[in-house]
Design an enzyme around this catalytic site. Structure first.
Site, PDB file in Angstrom:
ATOM      1  N   GLY A 177      21.936  28.124  41.588  1.00 42.34           N
ATOM      2  CA  GLY A 177      22.891  28.312  40.460  1.00 42.34           C
ATOM      3  C   GLY A 177      23.974  29.371  41.067  1.00 42.34           C
ATOM      4  O   GLY A 177      24.162  29.261  42.274  1.00 42.34           O
ATOM      5  N   ILE A 179      23.990  32.623  41.899  1.00 42.59           N
ATOM      6  CA  ILE A 179      23.798  33.323  42.973  1.00 42.59           C
ATOM      7  C   ILE A 179      23.415  32.480  44.232  1.00 42.59           C
ATOM      8  O   ILE A 179      23.440  32.743  45.533  1.00 42.59           O
ATOM      9  CB  ILE A 179      22.435  34.341  42.485  1.00 42.59           C
ATOM     10  CG1 ILE A 179      23.120  35.362  41.423  1.00 42.59           C
ATOM     11  CG2 ILE A 179      21.899  35.116  43.650  1.00 42.59           C
ATOM     12  CD1 ILE A 179      22.061  36.075  40.956  1.00 42.59           C
ATOM     13  N   SER A 258      14.891  37.728  42.332  1.00 39.75           N
ATOM     14  CA  SER A 258      15.445  37.121  41.052  1.00 39.75           C
ATOM     15  C   SER A 258      14.565  37.595  40.124  1.00 39.75           C
ATOM     16  O   SER A 258      15.068  38.777  39.399  1.00 39.75           O
ATOM     17  CB  SER A 258      15.174  35.734  41.297  1.00 39.75           C
ATOM     18  OG  SER A 258      13.904  35.220  41.495  1.00 39.75           O
ATOM     19  N   ARG A 259      13.222  37.243  39.714  1.00 44.73           N
ATOM     20  CA  ARG A 259      12.438  37.860  38.973  1.00 44.73           C
ATOM     21  C   ARG A 259      11.011  38.013  39.424  1.00 44.73           C
ATOM     22  O   ARG A 259      10.627  37.097  40.111  1.00 44.73           O
ATOM     23  CB  ARG A 259      12.444  37.026  37.593  1.00 44.73           C
ATOM     24  CG  ARG A 259      13.601  37.268  36.760  1.00 44.73           C
ATOM     25  CD  ARG A 259      13.791  38.985  36.279  1.00 44.73           C
ATOM     26  NE  ARG A 259      15.143  38.975  35.512  1.00 44.73           N
ATOM     27  CZ  ARG A 259      16.193  39.362  36.142  1.00 44.73           C
ATOM     28  NH1 ARG A 259      16.417  39.629  37.164  1.00 44.73           N
ATOM     29  NH2 ARG A 259      17.349  39.625  35.229  1.00 44.73           N
ATOM     30  N   GLU A 288       7.228  46.856  36.622  1.00 44.88           N
ATOM     31  CA  GLU A 288       8.275  47.600  37.236  1.00 44.88           C
ATOM     32  C   GLU A 288       8.612  48.842  36.217  1.00 44.88           C
ATOM     33  O   GLU A 288       8.364  48.785  35.062  1.00 44.88           O
ATOM     34  CB  GLU A 288       9.682  46.891  37.196  1.00 44.88           C
ATOM     35  CG  GLU A 288       9.728  45.714  38.188  1.00 44.88           C
ATOM     36  CD  GLU A 288      10.774  45.029  38.402  1.00 44.88           C
ATOM     37  OE1 GLU A 288      12.126  45.721  37.870  1.00 44.88           O
ATOM     38  OE2 GLU A 288      10.975  43.930  38.857  1.00 44.88           O
ATOM     39  N   HIS A 309      14.466  47.241  42.835  1.00 44.54           N
ATOM     40  CA  HIS A 309      15.301  46.470  41.609  1.00 44.54           C
ATOM     41  C   HIS A 309      16.721  46.934  41.645  1.00 44.54           C
ATOM     42  O   HIS A 309      17.323  47.208  40.672  1.00 44.54           O
ATOM     43  CB  HIS A 309      14.503  46.382  40.495  1.00 44.54           C
ATOM     44  CG  HIS A 309      15.180  45.302  39.552  1.00 44.54           C
ATOM     45  ND1 HIS A 309      14.429  44.588  38.403  1.00 44.54           N
ATOM     46  CD2 HIS A 309      16.306  44.675  39.469  1.00 44.54           C
ATOM     47  CE1 HIS A 309      15.011  43.690  38.156  1.00 44.54           C
ATOM     48  NE2 HIS A 309      16.086  43.587  38.435  1.00 44.54           N
ATOM     49  N   ILE A 310      17.403  46.895  42.980  1.00 44.25           N
ATOM     50  CA  ILE A 310      18.743  47.386  42.860  1.00 44.25           C
ATOM     51  C   ILE A 310      19.767  46.371  43.563  1.00 44.25           C
ATOM     52  O   ILE A 310      20.909  46.776  43.883  1.00 44.25           O
ATOM     53  CB  ILE A 310      19.030  48.893  43.913  1.00 44.25           C
ATOM     54  CG1 ILE A 310      18.448  48.301  45.397  1.00 44.25           C
ATOM     55  CG2 ILE A 310      17.871  49.922  43.301  1.00 44.25           C
ATOM     56  CD1 ILE A 310      18.538  49.535  46.230  1.00 44.25           C
TER      57      ILE A 310
END
Length: 342
Positions: A177, A179, A258-259, A288, A309-310
């Site tokens: 996609g 990204i 991503s996740r 998290e 997560h930055i």
């Protein structure tokens, strides 16, 4: 054009909001003011009499939506409105829009950055200098301009921190996609060959010089580096599990910003502990923030790089999101079709 009454809690660049003042009455609160997510009851209270909510992180639940009878538009300044109950909004006839692509460049660049860092052992090399293991205790008597750092104390920097180059290697991109495409373009610029797995793409859309659409199993078996850029769905939850890691090359690296839910963490931990794969770099996790005692933070895994997560934490992404949300609110006020309506 009627004046819209707006509760604005999203992160945004103030200078880019000026257009809104021409047709909006803005109240700023929550994350925009205090970097805090508003509790449900406070969000409902502040939304009384408001036509529009512009938010980044507040949980816009069914209770919030049903408790705000005048709400007409919810703008989520994120790449996906995961914090909004879309079903409840639809039932109430409330329009939901968002800001896709605002941080795609930043996130793609970060994926490549952590790939380079884990491949070339950059954090460990930096730490070895800062903690004194890779420096001498005394200043040298003569200047040398071209020195290979062989042995310094008990450290051997030149050999200890060697890592593979990207040029000529095979990179696997999972998810092609916004990204994933950007990551692929960057890695192609490095001279990597690209394997793409995306079940929603056709070969006509993907295949080209040095780029090939393949099945997931082939990507696992052939890629030297795997970078994941997929959403969480029933099909992708736990996609990277014991079986997947067992099919990767022993020298392969796994990158995920991503996740966290796409990875079975205990299986990845086992693959890293046993050196079934060479290493991993992660910016997202199952829980998290990470917590004390988690294997990712104890230091036991010498082949792991973690960041908090930055990936999308970039002022350019905030500016992009501000531009997108202002444009969407203007379209709504003018009765025009929204570009990113959910």
């Amino acid at each position: 054009m009627d004046i819209l009454r707006v509760l604005f809690t999203a992160e945004a660049e103030d200078e880019l909001l000026q257009e809104l003042y021409g047709f909006c009455e803005l109240e700023f609160a929550g994350w925009k003011v205090e970097r805090q997510i508003l509790p449900e009851e406070e969000l409902i209270e502040k939304l009384q009499g408001k036509d529009v909510l512009i938010t980044s992180y507040d949980r816009v639940t069914r209770k919030v939506i049903e408790g705000c009878p005048e709400l007409k538009l919810i703008v989520c300044a994120r790449s996906n409105p995961v914090n909004v109950d879309l079903s409840a909004a639809k039932e109430r006839g409330i329009t939901v829009t968002y800001t896709p692509g605002r941080n795609s460049d930043a996130t793609a660049e970060f994926a490549v950055a952590i790939l380079l860092n884990i491949l070339r052992h950059i954090p460990e090399a930096n730490r070895a200098i800062l903690d004194g293991r890779a420096i001498t205790d005394e200043a040298p008597h003569e200047k040398k301009t071209d020195v290979t750092w062989g042995k310094v104390k008990e450290c051997h920097p030149y050999t200890q921190f060697q890592g593979p180059q990207i040029h000529g290697k095979t990179a696997g991109i999972v998810g092609y996609g916004s990204i994933g495409r950007r990551v692929a373009a960057i890695l192609k610029g490095f001279g990597a060959n690209l394997l793409i797995y995306d079940p929603y793409m056709s070969k006509v859309e993907v295949d080209g010089p040095g780029v090939k659409l393949v099945e997931f199993e082939e990507l696992l078996e052939k890629a030297d580096f795997i970078s994941s850029h997929i959403k969480v769905t029933e099909e992708t939850k736990g996609l990277f599990n014991r079986e997947a890691f067992s099919k990767m090359k022993p020298g392969a690296y796994f990158i995920n910003n991503s996740r966290g839910a796409i990875v079975v963490e205990e299986d990845l931990i086992e693959a890293l502990r046993t050196h079934r794969i060479a290493g991993a770099a992660l910016d997202v996790f199952e829980y998290e923030p990470l917590y004390k005692g988690h294997p990712f933070v104890t230091g036991e895994l010498d082949n792991l790089l973690v960041t908090p997560h930055i990936s999308g934490a970039c002022p350019d992404a905030i500016a992009n999101g501000t531009i997108l949300l202002v444009e969407e609110v203007r379209r709504f006020a003018q009765g025009k079709r929204l570009l990113y309506k959910k």
